[in-house]
Design a protein around this motif. Structure first.
Motif, PDB file in Angstrom:
ATOM      1  N   HIS A  88     -39.341  78.337  13.160  1.00  0.00           N
ATOM      2  CA  HIS A  88     -39.733  77.120  13.862  1.00  0.00           C
ATOM      3  C   HIS A  88     -39.841  75.945  12.889  1.00  0.00           C
ATOM      4  O   HIS A  88     -39.319  74.863  13.146  1.00  0.00           O
ATOM      5  CB  HIS A  88     -41.056  77.342  14.589  1.00  0.00           C
ATOM      6  CG  HIS A  88     -41.487  76.188  15.425  1.00  0.00           C
ATOM      7  ND1 HIS A  88     -41.004  75.976  16.691  1.00  0.00           N
ATOM      8  CD2 HIS A  88     -42.339  75.164  15.159  1.00  0.00           C
ATOM      9  CE1 HIS A  88     -41.551  74.876  17.185  1.00  0.00           C
ATOM     10  NE2 HIS A  88     -42.363  74.365  16.280  1.00  0.00           N
ATOM     11  N   SER A  89     -40.504  76.147  11.744  1.00  0.00           N
ATOM     12  CA  SER A  89     -40.642  75.040  10.790  1.00  0.00           C
ATOM     13  C   SER A  89     -39.303  74.695  10.156  1.00  0.00           C
ATOM     14  O   SER A  89     -39.026  73.535   9.878  1.00  0.00           O
ATOM     15  CB  SER A  89     -41.699  75.351   9.726  1.00  0.00           C
ATOM     16  OG  SER A  89     -41.340  76.488   8.984  1.00  0.00           O
TER      17      SER A  89
ATOM     18  N   LEU B 278     -37.546  72.511  12.678  1.00  0.00           N
ATOM     19  CA  LEU B 278     -38.073  71.147  12.692  1.00  0.00           C
ATOM     20  C   LEU B 278     -37.596  70.345  11.484  1.00  0.00           C
ATOM     21  O   LEU B 278     -37.450  69.130  11.549  1.00  0.00           O
ATOM     22  CB  LEU B 278     -39.599  71.148  12.730  1.00  0.00           C
ATOM     23  CG  LEU B 278     -40.239  71.412  14.085  1.00  0.00           C
ATOM     24  CD1 LEU B 278     -41.741  71.547  13.937  1.00  0.00           C
ATOM     25  CD2 LEU B 278     -39.893  70.319  15.090  1.00  0.00           C
TER      26      LEU B 278
ATOM     27  N   HIS C  74     -31.942  76.321  17.258  1.00  0.00           N
ATOM     28  CA  HIS C  74     -32.254  75.160  18.084  1.00  0.00           C
ATOM     29  C   HIS C  74     -31.832  75.380  19.528  1.00  0.00           C
ATOM     30  O   HIS C  74     -30.985  76.209  19.824  1.00  0.00           O
ATOM     31  CB  HIS C  74     -31.539  73.907  17.559  1.00  0.00           C
ATOM     32  CG  HIS C  74     -32.011  73.488  16.217  1.00  0.00           C
ATOM     33  ND1 HIS C  74     -31.494  74.021  15.064  1.00  0.00           N
ATOM     34  CD2 HIS C  74     -32.967  72.613  15.834  1.00  0.00           C
ATOM     35  CE1 HIS C  74     -32.115  73.482  14.021  1.00  0.00           C
ATOM     36  NE2 HIS C  74     -33.006  72.625  14.463  1.00  0.00           N
TER      37      HIS C  74
ATOM     38  N   VAL D 223     -34.321  70.565  19.957  1.00  0.00           N
ATOM     39  CA  VAL D 223     -35.675  71.112  19.915  1.00  0.00           C
ATOM     40  C   VAL D 223     -35.599  72.471  19.227  1.00  0.00           C
ATOM     41  O   VAL D 223     -34.545  73.110  19.232  1.00  0.00           O
ATOM     42  CB  VAL D 223     -36.280  71.248  21.341  1.00  0.00           C
ATOM     43  CG1 VAL D 223     -36.395  69.898  22.011  1.00  0.00           C
ATOM     44  CG2 VAL D 223     -35.472  72.197  22.208  1.00  0.00           C
ATOM     45  N   PRO D 224     -36.682  72.922  18.603  1.00  0.00           N
ATOM     46  CA  PRO D 224     -36.650  74.256  17.996  1.00  0.00           C
ATOM     47  C   PRO D 224     -36.385  75.312  19.059  1.00  0.00           C
ATOM     48  O   PRO D 224     -36.955  75.268  20.147  1.00  0.00           O
ATOM     49  CB  PRO D 224     -38.046  74.422  17.395  1.00  0.00           C
ATOM     50  CG  PRO D 224     -38.569  73.043  17.246  1.00  0.00           C
ATOM     51  CD  PRO D 224     -37.974  72.258  18.380  1.00  0.00           C
TER      52      PRO D 224
ATOM     53  N   THR E  49     -36.789  78.623  21.018  1.00  0.00           N
ATOM     54  CA  THR E  49     -37.944  79.476  21.251  1.00  0.00           C
ATOM     55  C   THR E  49     -37.512  80.647  22.118  1.00  0.00           C
ATOM     56  O   THR E  49     -36.397  80.697  22.628  1.00  0.00           O
ATOM     57  CB  THR E  49     -39.047  78.704  21.984  1.00  0.00           C
ATOM     58  OG1 THR E  49     -38.505  78.185  23.189  1.00  0.00           O
ATOM     59  CG2 THR E  49     -39.563  77.553  21.136  1.00  0.00           C
TER      60      THR E  49
ATOM     61  N   THR F 272     -37.285  67.403  17.883  1.00  0.00           N
ATOM     62  CA  THR F 272     -38.518  67.111  18.613  1.00  0.00           C
ATOM     63  C   THR F 272     -39.112  68.394  19.184  1.00  0.00           C
ATOM     64  O   THR F 272     -38.385  69.181  19.785  1.00  0.00           O
ATOM     65  CB  THR F 272     -38.220  66.144  19.782  1.00  0.00           C
ATOM     66  OG1 THR F 272     -37.750  64.911  19.253  1.00  0.00           O
ATOM     67  CG2 THR F 272     -39.453  65.878  20.616  1.00  0.00           C
ATOM     68  N   PRO F 273     -40.416  68.635  19.046  1.00  0.00           N
ATOM     69  CA  PRO F 273     -41.029  69.767  19.749  1.00  0.00           C
ATOM     70  C   PRO F 273     -40.823  69.612  21.257  1.00  0.00           C
ATOM     71  O   PRO F 273     -40.833  68.494  21.783  1.00  0.00           O
ATOM     72  CB  PRO F 273     -42.505  69.667  19.364  1.00  0.00           C
ATOM     73  CG  PRO F 273     -42.509  68.925  18.070  1.00  0.00           C
ATOM     74  CD  PRO F 273     -41.368  67.939  18.182  1.00  0.00           C
TER      75      PRO F 273
END
Length: 196
Positions: A5-6, A9, A27, A66-67, A69, A116-117
């Motif tokens: 995740h980091s 970002l 992403h 966005v990351p 998930t 962007t989150p």
């Protein structure tokens, strides 16, 4: 050691002008129509948390990175708002700010990040479109099925899981509330993430 995740970002496009076709395994891409009112996406407060986005004049869309998930929901999140995971995209280079091909759009309130989150982005797009856009439900990392966020457990990897799936794989709850991974025994193979 940093998390995926980091790392997602911290991603940056290639420097200079031009475009590069890139596969982005860490992403997701959230697309919205280019004709939506961007007034709600500028200004102060939470809106300042958004990163720049890409405008694609030929197709009439804008997209944000966005990351990625473990969200099951991909596709249409709201009218004309879609989410796709691990895309391959024609990415404009950092200085590509105009032209008929994809280019970056920056607001005065943009962060220094290029990604962007998801939650603040959905909130602001909901304001801009007049449609509340719920955050997609997370999936169990062990079985890839929807989880109820209030009933899932957090594994030591940071991923959500059904309690029954975690127990079946030997995870144990710790006093911190995080479920720790089982100790691998002789001949044990590491768990692999479900295919997407």
């Amino acid at each position: 050691m940093t998390s995926i995740h980091s790392d997602a970002l911290a991603w940056q496009p290639p420097a200079g002008h031009g475009h590069t076709l890139l596969h982005l395994p860490h992403h997701s891409v959230l697309t919205a129509p280019a004709d939506l009112s961007l007034a709600e996406l500028t200004g102060s407060g939470p809106r300042a948390a958004l990163a720049p986005h890409v405008h694609v004049p030929r197709t009439g869309i804008r997209y944000w990175l966005v990351p990625w998930t473990w969200y099951v929901t991909q596709g249409c999140l709201a009218p004309r708002i879609t989410l796709r995971h691990r895309p391959t995209l024609l990415i404009p280079h950092a200085d590509q700010l105009t032209g008929p091909a994809p280019s970056w759009t920056h607001f005065d309130t943009c962060t220094d990040l290029w990604v962007t989150p998801l939650a603040p982005l959905l909130h602001q797009l909901g304001r801009a479109t007049g449609n509340a856009i719920p955050l997609p439900r997370p999936a169990c990392v062990l079985c890839a099925q929807d989880t109820d966020p209030s009933r899932c457990v957090r594994l030591s990897t940071g991923k959500p899981a059904h309690p029954d799936c975690a127990r079946a794989r030997g995870y144990q709850p710790a006093p911190s509330g995080v479920w720790s991974s089982p100790e691998p025994g002789p001949g044990a193979r590491p768990l692999r993430s479900p295919r997407r």
